[in-house]
Design a protein around this motif. Structure first.
Motif, PDB file in Angstrom:
ATOM      1  N   ARG A 152       0.814  -1.220   0.000  1.00  0.00           N
ATOM      2  CA  ARG A 152       0.000   0.000   0.000  1.00  0.00           C
ATOM      3  C   ARG A 152       0.844   1.265   0.000  1.00  0.00           C
ATOM      4  NH1 ARG A 152      -4.183  -2.283   4.605  1.00  0.00           N
ATOM      5  NH2 ARG A 152      -5.312  -3.724   3.239  1.00  0.00           N
ATOM      6  N   ASN A 153       2.070   1.162   0.488  1.00  0.00           N
ATOM      7  CA  ASN A 153       2.942   2.334   0.543  1.00  0.00           C
ATOM      8  C   ASN A 153       4.010   2.306  -0.546  1.00  0.00           C
ATOM      9  OD1 ASN A 153       2.292   4.049   3.164  1.00  0.00           O
ATOM     10  ND2 ASN A 153       1.980   1.888   3.678  1.00  0.00           N
ATOM     11  N   HIS A 154       3.806   1.469  -1.556  1.00  0.00           N
ATOM     12  CA  HIS A 154       4.575   1.501  -2.806  1.00  0.00           C
ATOM     13  C   HIS A 154       6.060   1.202  -2.613  1.00  0.00           C
ATOM     14  CE1 HIS A 154       0.897   3.133  -4.481  1.00  0.00           C
ATOM     15  NE2 HIS A 154       0.914   4.070  -3.565  1.00  0.00           N
ATOM     16  N   TYR A 155       6.372   0.234  -1.750  1.00  0.00           N
ATOM     17  CA  TYR A 155       7.767  -0.203  -1.625  1.00  0.00           C
ATOM     18  C   TYR A 155       8.112  -1.144  -2.766  1.00  0.00           C
ATOM     19  CZ  TYR A 155       8.396   2.009   2.894  1.00  0.00           C
ATOM     20  OH  TYR A 155       8.512   2.934   3.892  1.00  0.00           O
ATOM     21  N   ASP A 156       9.332  -1.027  -3.265  1.00  0.00           N
ATOM     22  CA  ASP A 156       9.791  -1.853  -4.380  1.00  0.00           C
ATOM     23  C   ASP A 156      10.390  -3.174  -3.919  1.00  0.00           C
ATOM     24  OD1 ASP A 156       9.370   0.182  -6.559  1.00  0.00           O
ATOM     25  OD2 ASP A 156      10.814   1.276  -5.314  1.00  0.00           O
ATOM     26  N   ILE A 157      11.034  -3.147  -2.768  1.00  0.00           N
ATOM     27  CA  ILE A 157      11.722  -4.332  -2.241  1.00  0.00           C
ATOM     28  C   ILE A 157      11.443  -4.450  -0.752  1.00  0.00           C
ATOM     29  CG2 ILE A 157      13.970  -5.422  -1.815  1.00  0.00           C
ATOM     30  CD1 ILE A 157      15.033  -3.892  -4.256  1.00  0.00           C
ATOM     31  N   VAL A 158      11.209  -5.672  -0.309  1.00  0.00           N
ATOM     32  CA  VAL A 158      11.102  -5.952   1.119  1.00  0.00           C
ATOM     33  C   VAL A 158      12.244  -6.871   1.529  1.00  0.00           C
ATOM     34  CG1 VAL A 158       9.842  -7.432   2.758  1.00  0.00           C
ATOM     35  CG2 VAL A 158       8.655  -5.583   1.587  1.00  0.00           C
ATOM     36  N   ILE A 159      12.870  -6.530   2.623  1.00  0.00           N
ATOM     37  CA  ILE A 159      13.819  -7.427   3.284  1.00  0.00           C
ATOM     38  C   ILE A 159      13.104  -7.981   4.513  1.00  0.00           C
ATOM     39  CG2 ILE A 159      16.021  -7.678   4.477  1.00  0.00           C
ATOM     40  CD1 ILE A 159      16.404  -7.110   1.555  1.00  0.00           C
ATOM     41  N   GLN A 160      12.992  -9.272   4.575  1.00  0.00           N
ATOM     42  CA  GLN A 160      12.321  -9.938   5.692  1.00  0.00           C
ATOM     43  C   GLN A 160      13.383 -10.428   6.676  1.00  0.00           C
ATOM     44  OE1 GLN A 160       9.567 -13.087   4.468  1.00  0.00           O
ATOM     45  NE2 GLN A 160      10.479 -14.396   6.043  1.00  0.00           N
ATOM     46  N   MET A 161      13.256 -10.024   7.941  1.00  0.00           N
ATOM     47  CA  MET A 161      14.227 -10.410   8.973  1.00  0.00           C
ATOM     48  C   MET A 161      13.507 -10.799  10.256  1.00  0.00           C
ATOM     49  SD  MET A 161      17.298  -7.577   8.716  1.00  0.00           S
ATOM     50  CE  MET A 161      18.289  -8.469   9.951  1.00  0.00           C
ATOM     51  N   ASP A 162      14.173 -11.598  11.077  1.00  0.00           N
ATOM     52  CA  ASP A 162      13.639 -11.938  12.387  1.00  0.00           C
ATOM     53  C   ASP A 162      14.124 -10.943  13.430  1.00  0.00           C
ATOM     54  OD1 ASP A 162      12.400 -14.052  11.230  1.00  0.00           O
ATOM     55  OD2 ASP A 162      13.750 -15.589  12.019  1.00  0.00           O
ATOM     56  N   ALA A 163      13.408 -10.888  14.542  1.00  0.00           N
ATOM     57  CA  ALA A 163      13.702  -9.910  15.594  1.00  0.00           C
ATOM     58  C   ALA A 163      14.642 -10.437  16.662  1.00  0.00           C
ATOM     59  CB  ALA A 163      12.391  -9.470  16.260  1.00  0.00           C
ATOM     60  N   ASP A 164      15.061 -11.687  16.535  1.00  0.00           N
ATOM     61  CA  ASP A 164      15.808 -12.314  17.623  1.00  0.00           C
ATOM     62  C   ASP A 164      17.317 -12.198  17.522  1.00  0.00           C
ATOM     63  OD1 ASP A 164      16.251 -14.020  15.518  1.00  0.00           O
ATOM     64  OD2 ASP A 164      15.129 -15.701  16.363  1.00  0.00           O
ATOM     65  N   GLY A 165      17.810 -11.515  16.484  1.00  0.00           N
ATOM     66  CA  GLY A 165      19.250 -11.308  16.367  1.00  0.00           C
ATOM     67  C   GLY A 165      19.993 -12.411  15.649  1.00  0.00           C
ATOM     68  N   GLN A 166      19.295 -13.358  15.051  1.00  0.00           N
ATOM     69  CA  GLN A 166      19.975 -14.454  14.355  1.00  0.00           C
ATOM     70  C   GLN A 166      20.511 -14.038  12.987  1.00  0.00           C
ATOM     71  OE1 GLN A 166      18.652 -18.664  14.854  1.00  0.00           O
ATOM     72  NE2 GLN A 166      16.692 -17.733  15.388  1.00  0.00           N
ATOM     73  N   HIS A 167      19.900 -13.018  12.392  1.00  0.00           N
ATOM     74  CA  HIS A 167      20.282 -12.612  11.040  1.00  0.00           C
ATOM     75  C   HIS A 167      21.298 -11.479  11.090  1.00  0.00           C
ATOM     76  CE1 HIS A 167      16.023 -14.137   9.803  1.00  0.00           C
ATOM     77  NE2 HIS A 167      16.873 -15.121  10.006  1.00  0.00           N
ATOM     78  N   GLU A 168      22.369 -11.626  10.344  1.00  0.00           N
ATOM     79  CA  GLU A 168      23.444 -10.637  10.310  1.00  0.00           C
ATOM     80  C   GLU A 168      23.053  -9.464   9.396  1.00  0.00           C
ATOM     81  OE1 GLU A 168      26.180  -8.194  10.477  1.00  0.00           O
ATOM     82  OE2 GLU A 168      26.454  -9.927  11.805  1.00  0.00           O
ATOM     83  N   PRO A 169      22.847  -8.267   9.970  1.00  0.00           N
ATOM     84  CA  PRO A 169      22.390  -7.125   9.167  1.00  0.00           C
ATOM     85  C   PRO A 169      23.315  -6.718   8.029  1.00  0.00           C
ATOM     86  CG  PRO A 169      22.052  -6.710  11.504  1.00  0.00           C
ATOM     87  CD  PRO A 169      22.889  -7.948  11.411  1.00  0.00           C
ATOM     88  N   SER A 170      24.606  -7.011   8.151  1.00  0.00           N
ATOM     89  CA  SER A 170      25.520  -6.645   7.068  1.00  0.00           C
ATOM     90  C   SER A 170      25.221  -7.423   5.786  1.00  0.00           C
ATOM     91  CB  SER A 170      26.976  -6.888   7.495  1.00  0.00           C
ATOM     92  OG  SER A 170      27.225  -8.270   7.709  1.00  0.00           O
ATOM     93  N   CYS A 171      24.472  -8.524   5.898  1.00  0.00           N
ATOM     94  CA  CYS A 171      24.114  -9.321   4.720  1.00  0.00           C
ATOM     95  C   CYS A 171      22.935  -8.731   3.953  1.00  0.00           C
ATOM     96  CB  CYS A 171      23.795 -10.759   5.131  1.00  0.00           C
ATOM     97  SG  CYS A 171      25.224 -11.674   5.759  1.00  0.00           S
ATOM     98  N   ILE A 172      22.304  -7.688   4.502  1.00  0.00           N
ATOM     99  CA  ILE A 172      21.210  -7.028   3.778  1.00  0.00           C
ATOM    100  C   ILE A 172      21.683  -6.566   2.404  1.00  0.00           C
ATOM    101  CG2 ILE A 172      19.753  -4.955   3.723  1.00  0.00           C
ATOM    102  CD1 ILE A 172      19.399  -5.239   6.729  1.00  0.00           C
TER     103      ILE A 172
END
Length: 241
Positions: A77-97
Motif C-alpha cells: 500500500r505504501n509503494h515499496y519496491d523491495i522488502v527485506i524480511q528479517m527476524d527480531a531475535d538477532g539471528q540474522h546478520e544485518p551486514s548481509c542485507i
C-alpha cells in the motif's frame, strides 16, 4: 531510487529488538524499518518506537505468518519496491542485507533466500533442528525441481511482484511460512534463488518460530501445509496495480 522496507515481525523480543534495529540503522541506513508487533506483552513496542522506526501493533497474537503478511500489506500500500524480511531475535546478520539487495536487483529472481548452509556453512544448531531443515530442504527440492538448502530461512529479499502476491488473497500461511511458501512461490511461477548469509544461534527467549509441541508437531504441521499447497489450484501471480 527504489524504496526498500525491512519487515521485522516481533513477539516479546524486548531483549533483542533494540540491538537488531540499531544494527540495521547503522549498516543499512537507506532502508526503512517496520516492526510488526504480534501481541507482545513486554516492552518490545516501547523499545522499537524509541528507536524511531515504524511500528504496527496487532490487536492479538496472529502468529509469525500473520505478522509478516501485515508487513507485506503495508509495503504494498505504501509503494515499496523491495522488502527485506528479517527476524527480531538477532539471528540474522544485518551486514548481509546488502548482499540480498544486490541479488534481488540483478533482476533474474523474484525472491532471494538467505541460506545459512551455503558458503562456509558454519551455522550450528541441534541435531533435531538440523535434521528437520535437511528433511524439508530435500522435500522442497524434489517438488520444485530446484536445489533448496535452507527452506526455513526467514532472511529474504522480495520484489514488488511478490509483495503484491503475498498482500492479496489468502496465499500466505498464518503460522508456518517456511518450506510451504517456497513451494507455493515456485508453483505460482516466481523465480527463487539462494545466496549465502551469516546467521547466529538465538541468544535468548523462544522466538516466534517456537512450537508448543516441539519439533515433532512442527514436522507434522509442515507436511500438512505442503500437502494443502499441492492440493490447491496454483494461484495467479499477476495482479493489476
Amino acid at each position: 531510487m527504489k524504496k526498500i522496507l525491512v519487515i521485522i515481525p516481533a513477539h516479546n523480543e524486548e531483549a533483542n529488538i533494540g540491538r537488531v534495529i540499531g544494527q540495521i540503522q547503522k549498516l543499512a541506513p537507506y532502508c526503512d524499518i517496520l516492526v510488526v508487533d504480534d501481541g507482545s506483552l513486554d516492552a518490545t513496542v516501547k523499545i522499537a518506537r524509541k528507536s524511531g522506526v515504524l511500528v504496527l501493533s496487532l490487536p492479538r497474537n496472529l502468529g509469525y505468518g500473520g505478522a509478516l503478511q501485515t508487513g507485506f500489506k503495508y509495503a504494498y500500500r505504501n509503494h515499496y519496491d523491495i522488502v527485506i524480511q528479517m527476524d527480531a531475535d538477532g539471528q540474522h546478520e544485518p551486514s548481509c542485507i546488502k548482499d540480498l539487495l544486490i541479488a534481488i536487483e540483478e533482476g533474474d529472481s523474484d525472491v532471494i533466500i538467505g541460506s545459512r548452509f551455503l558458503g562456509r556453512g558454519e551455522y550450528k544448531t541441534s541435531f533435531i533442528r538440523r535434521a528437520g531443515m535437511l528433511l524439508f530442504g530435500a522435500v522442497s527440492s524434489a517438488i520444485i525441481h530446484q536445489r533448496v538448502t535452507d527452506p526455513t530461512s526467514g532472511f529474504q529479499a522480495l520484489n514488488r511482484r511478490v509483495i503484491q502476491f503475498f498482500s492479496k488473497g489468502d496465499h500466505y500461511p498464518v503460522d508456518y511460512p517456511d518450506a510451504d511458501v517456497v513451494i507455493l512461490l515456485k508453483l505460482a511461477g516466481f523465480r527463487i534463488r539462494e545466496i549465502p548469509v551469516v546467521m547466529y544461534p538465538r541468544i535468548s527467549g523462544k522466538g516466534m518460530h517456537a512450537s508448543l509441541f516441539g519439533p515433532i508437531f512442527y514436522v507434522f504441521k509442515m507436511f500438512l501445509a505442503i500437502l494443502v499447497v499441492l492440493c490447491r489450484k496454483p494461484p495467479e501471480r499477476v495482479f493489476k496495480e
